[in-house]
Design a protein around this motif. Structure first.
Motif, PDB file in Angstrom:
ATOM      1  N   LYS A 182     -27.590  51.180  11.703  1.00 52.00           N
ATOM      2  CA  LYS A 182     -26.236  51.426  12.174  1.00 52.00           C
ATOM      3  C   LYS A 182     -26.335  52.277  13.440  1.00 52.00           C
ATOM      4  O   LYS A 182     -27.083  53.260  13.477  1.00 52.00           O
ATOM      5  N   VAL A 183     -25.594  51.917  14.445  1.00 52.69           N
ATOM      6  CA  VAL A 183     -25.707  52.621  15.725  1.00 52.69           C
ATOM      7  C   VAL A 183     -24.389  53.331  16.038  1.00 52.69           C
ATOM      8  O   VAL A 183     -23.357  52.682  16.249  1.00 52.69           O
ATOM      9  N   PRO A 184     -24.398  54.668  16.077  1.00 54.18           N
ATOM     10  CA  PRO A 184     -23.163  55.412  16.355  1.00 54.18           C
ATOM     11  C   PRO A 184     -22.708  55.222  17.798  1.00 54.18           C
ATOM     12  O   PRO A 184     -23.519  55.282  18.729  1.00 54.18           O
ATOM     13  N   LEU A 185     -21.431  54.975  17.974  1.00 52.38           N
ATOM     14  CA  LEU A 185     -20.868  54.769  19.302  1.00 52.38           C
ATOM     15  C   LEU A 185     -21.013  56.019  20.167  1.00 52.38           C
ATOM     16  O   LEU A 185     -21.166  55.920  21.388  1.00 52.38           O
ATOM     17  N   GLU A 226     -21.245  50.872  16.946  1.00 55.40           N
ATOM     18  CA  GLU A 226     -21.255  49.836  17.982  1.00 55.40           C
ATOM     19  C   GLU A 226     -20.697  48.511  17.494  1.00 55.40           C
ATOM     20  O   GLU A 226     -20.248  47.696  18.298  1.00 55.40           O
ATOM     21  N   LYS A 227     -20.699  48.275  16.183  1.00 51.90           N
ATOM     22  CA  LYS A 227     -20.208  46.993  15.677  1.00 51.90           C
ATOM     23  C   LYS A 227     -18.686  46.961  15.576  1.00 51.90           C
ATOM     24  O   LYS A 227     -18.034  46.032  16.067  1.00 51.90           O
ATOM     25  N   HIS A 228     -18.102  47.969  14.948  1.00 49.10           N
ATOM     26  CA  HIS A 228     -16.656  47.962  14.688  1.00 49.10           C
ATOM     27  C   HIS A 228     -15.870  48.910  15.584  1.00 49.10           C
ATOM     28  O   HIS A 228     -14.636  48.911  15.531  1.00 49.10           O
ATOM     29  N   GLY A 229     -16.565  49.702  16.403  1.00 49.88           N
ATOM     30  CA  GLY A 229     -15.851  50.652  17.250  1.00 49.88           C
ATOM     31  C   GLY A 229     -15.033  51.620  16.414  1.00 49.88           C
ATOM     32  O   GLY A 229     -15.517  52.196  15.446  1.00 49.88           O
ATOM     33  N   TYR A 230     -13.760  51.757  16.777  1.00 46.45           N
ATOM     34  CA  TYR A 230     -12.855  52.682  16.100  1.00 46.45           C
ATOM     35  C   TYR A 230     -12.047  52.012  14.981  1.00 46.45           C
ATOM     36  O   TYR A 230     -11.089  52.600  14.481  1.00 46.45           O
ATOM     37  N   ASP A 231     -12.416  50.826  14.578  1.00 48.42           N
ATOM     38  CA  ASP A 231     -11.556  50.041  13.698  1.00 48.42           C
ATOM     39  C   ASP A 231     -11.292  50.704  12.339  1.00 48.42           C
ATOM     40  O   ASP A 231     -10.196  50.571  11.786  1.00 48.42           O
ATOM     41  N   ASN A 232     -12.277  51.404  11.786  1.00 52.46           N
ATOM     42  CA  ASN A 232     -12.013  52.087  10.515  1.00 52.46           C
ATOM     43  C   ASN A 232     -11.022  53.234  10.699  1.00 52.46           C
ATOM     44  O   ASN A 232     -10.133  53.441   9.861  1.00 52.46           O
ATOM     45  N   LEU A 233     -11.163  53.965  11.789  1.00 51.38           N
ATOM     46  CA  LEU A 233     -10.193  55.019  12.078  1.00 51.38           C
ATOM     47  C   LEU A 233      -8.815  54.439  12.382  1.00 51.38           C
ATOM     48  O   LEU A 233      -7.787  54.987  11.961  1.00 51.38           O
ATOM     49  N   LYS A 234      -8.784  53.321  13.071  1.00 53.06           N
ATOM     50  CA  LYS A 234      -7.500  52.674  13.364  1.00 53.06           C
ATOM     51  C   LYS A 234      -6.813  52.208  12.082  1.00 53.06           C
ATOM     52  O   LYS A 234      -5.582  52.194  11.992  1.00 53.06           O
ATOM     53  N   ALA A 235      -7.613  51.841  11.088  1.00 55.55           N
ATOM     54  CA  ALA A 235      -7.042  51.444   9.799  1.00 55.55           C
ATOM     55  C   ALA A 235      -6.326  52.630   9.148  1.00 55.55           C
ATOM     56  O   ALA A 235      -5.231  52.479   8.587  1.00 55.55           O
ATOM     57  N   VAL A 236      -6.926  53.810   9.234  1.00 54.56           N
ATOM     58  CA  VAL A 236      -6.290  55.016   8.690  1.00 54.56           C
ATOM     59  C   VAL A 236      -4.984  55.298   9.430  1.00 54.56           C
ATOM     60  O   VAL A 236      -3.942  55.573   8.821  1.00 54.56           O
ATOM     61  N   LYS A 237      -5.035  55.238  10.745  1.00 54.28           N
ATOM     62  CA  LYS A 237      -3.841  55.496  11.558  1.00 54.28           C
ATOM     63  C   LYS A 237      -2.738  54.495  11.239  1.00 54.28           C
ATOM     64  O   LYS A 237      -1.552  54.861  11.106  1.00 54.28           O
TER      65      LYS A 237
END
Length: 399
Positions: free
Chosen positions: A79-82, A381-392
């Protein structure tokens, strides 16, 4: 001219007050739910890593992440951190995390907190990073005392995970010194998370605590003492939160009368006021599809709602794959984890809280940064901010 100035001043006061009311209402809307992410504070060069001979690169567990190799065809590691492999004990780095978290609706951090051999482990993330960040008071925090034994599970080169480095149990004397530190250095911070004015602290392994301190009665006496000292420090009480899984005994044989025979009776006996989970892997074996795993896990919510007298705060996990901590394949993992699936379970957690208006409006998430276990909100790098955007989307935008 005088009348004009008075009218102008009145307009300023009225407009400022009107804008303040709007801002206050907006803030209240954004904080209708307390969304708390567990934080694993191992991504910095803690000196105690040297004591156990792990992570010689000096970057903490980041080393296990960037050195991870796929164990089978299609295995999505490393897993690669953005944001790169940043030092979380740097207050500038932590300020960015706080800003991004709050913007996306994560308004509480639950720090995994350790005390071994009567001294802290991995505490610099909180002390040097979070608490010294320029925007630290924008976010609340509390501790989960992660009082499990710590061993070679942390060593990615060792296939034998049975080796113990530090024992999680503590004596009464050590416990008293430990809670003095907690009360004085954390509870008294203005942004320490409270429920009804009471500082919240979770205990990860109740069974380990009981064993280390000498049994159920002595454990209860110690927790009562903790409450007493918290009240003496100026708080109305202490909010003990149980981490619910198999570590909570169903029977306490050394309690007079032998009346404590269920997990519900156990947490009541010790004075816990709420409970949550740390990870779905504690509830349902992590195999197969993420969505099926999650559906099995959240079926427990209604069961706990009826079998426990204290409130359950729903917890959502993002995934599970601990292979970065193993030199050979570990088949304990779930696949097909996607932000849109994660969002579905967040919506269910929100619905659960809405149906229980008399309990804390708290949802917990595993985790902010459990990179080595495949469960993290931080962007990759794969999903970007998408998990955080799901919370928002769920907790701020209401979608």
């Amino acid at each position: 001219m005088k009348n004009t100035l008075i009218l102008y001043a009145f307009c300023l006061v009225f407009c400022f007050g009107f804008q303040s009311n709007i801002a206050q209402k907006t803030k209240q809307k954004k904080t209708k739910y307390d969304v708390a992410a567990f934080y694993w504070p191992a991504y910095h060069p803690d000196s105690r890593f040297k004591d156990i001979g792990v992570f010689p690169d000096g970057k903490g567990e980041w080393e296990a992440i960037y050195k991870a190799k796929p164990k089978f065809v299609g295995h999505e590691v490393p897993k690669v951190p953005l944001w790169g492999y940043e030092d979380e004990s740097d207050p500038v780095v932590m300020a960015k995390k706080i800003k991004k978290a709050v913007k996306h609706g994560v308004n509480v951090m639950i720090f995994d907190w350790y005390w071994y051999d009567n001294k802290p482990f991995l505490e610099e993330t909180l002390n040097k990073g979070f608490l010294k960040a320029k925007n630290s008071t924008d976010m609340r925090f509390y501790l989960m005392w992660a009082n499990h034994d710590h061993g070679s599970y942390l060593d990615p080169a060792n296939p034998d995970k049975s080796k113990i480095y530090w024992r999680g149990g503590v004596s009464r004397e050590i416990f008293e010194g430990m809670i003095d530190h907690i009360i004085n250095d954390y509870f008294k911070k203005p942004n320490y998370y409270k429920i009804n004015g009471e500082p919240v602290i979770s205990i990860y392994e109740l069974s380990t605590f009981m064993k280390g301190i000498g049994g159920a009665e002595k454990a209860k006496e110690a927790l009562d003492y903790f409450t007493k000292k918290t009240i003496e420090a100026g708080f109305p009480g202490l909010h003990l939160q149980a981490i619910l899984w198999g570590n909570i005994p169903k029977g306490l044989k050394d309690v007079p009368g032998d009346k404590v025979q269920t997990q519900s009776a156990t947490v009541e006996y010790f004075g816990f006021k709420s409970m949550t989970n740390y990870q779905w892997c504690h509830i349902v074996k992590p195999t197969g599809e993420y969505t099926l795993w999650g559906e099995k896990a959240i079926k427990k919510w209604d069961e706990w709602d009826t079998t426990f007298k204290i409130p359950y705060c729903p917890q959502v996990s993002i995934g599970w794959d601990c292979n970065p901590r193993y030199p050979v394949e570990n088949k304990s993992l779930v696949v097909n984890t996607k932000p849109e699936y994660f969002k579905t379970f967040l919506q269910k957690a929100k619905e659960y809280v809405d149906k229980h208006p008399n309990q804390p409006r708290l949802i917990t998430i595993n985790a902010w940064n459990e990179w080595a276990e495949g469960s993290y909100l931080e962007p990759d790098e794969k999903h970007g901010y998408d998990n955080l955007k799901a919370v928002k989307s769920v907790f701020i935008d209401g979608k």
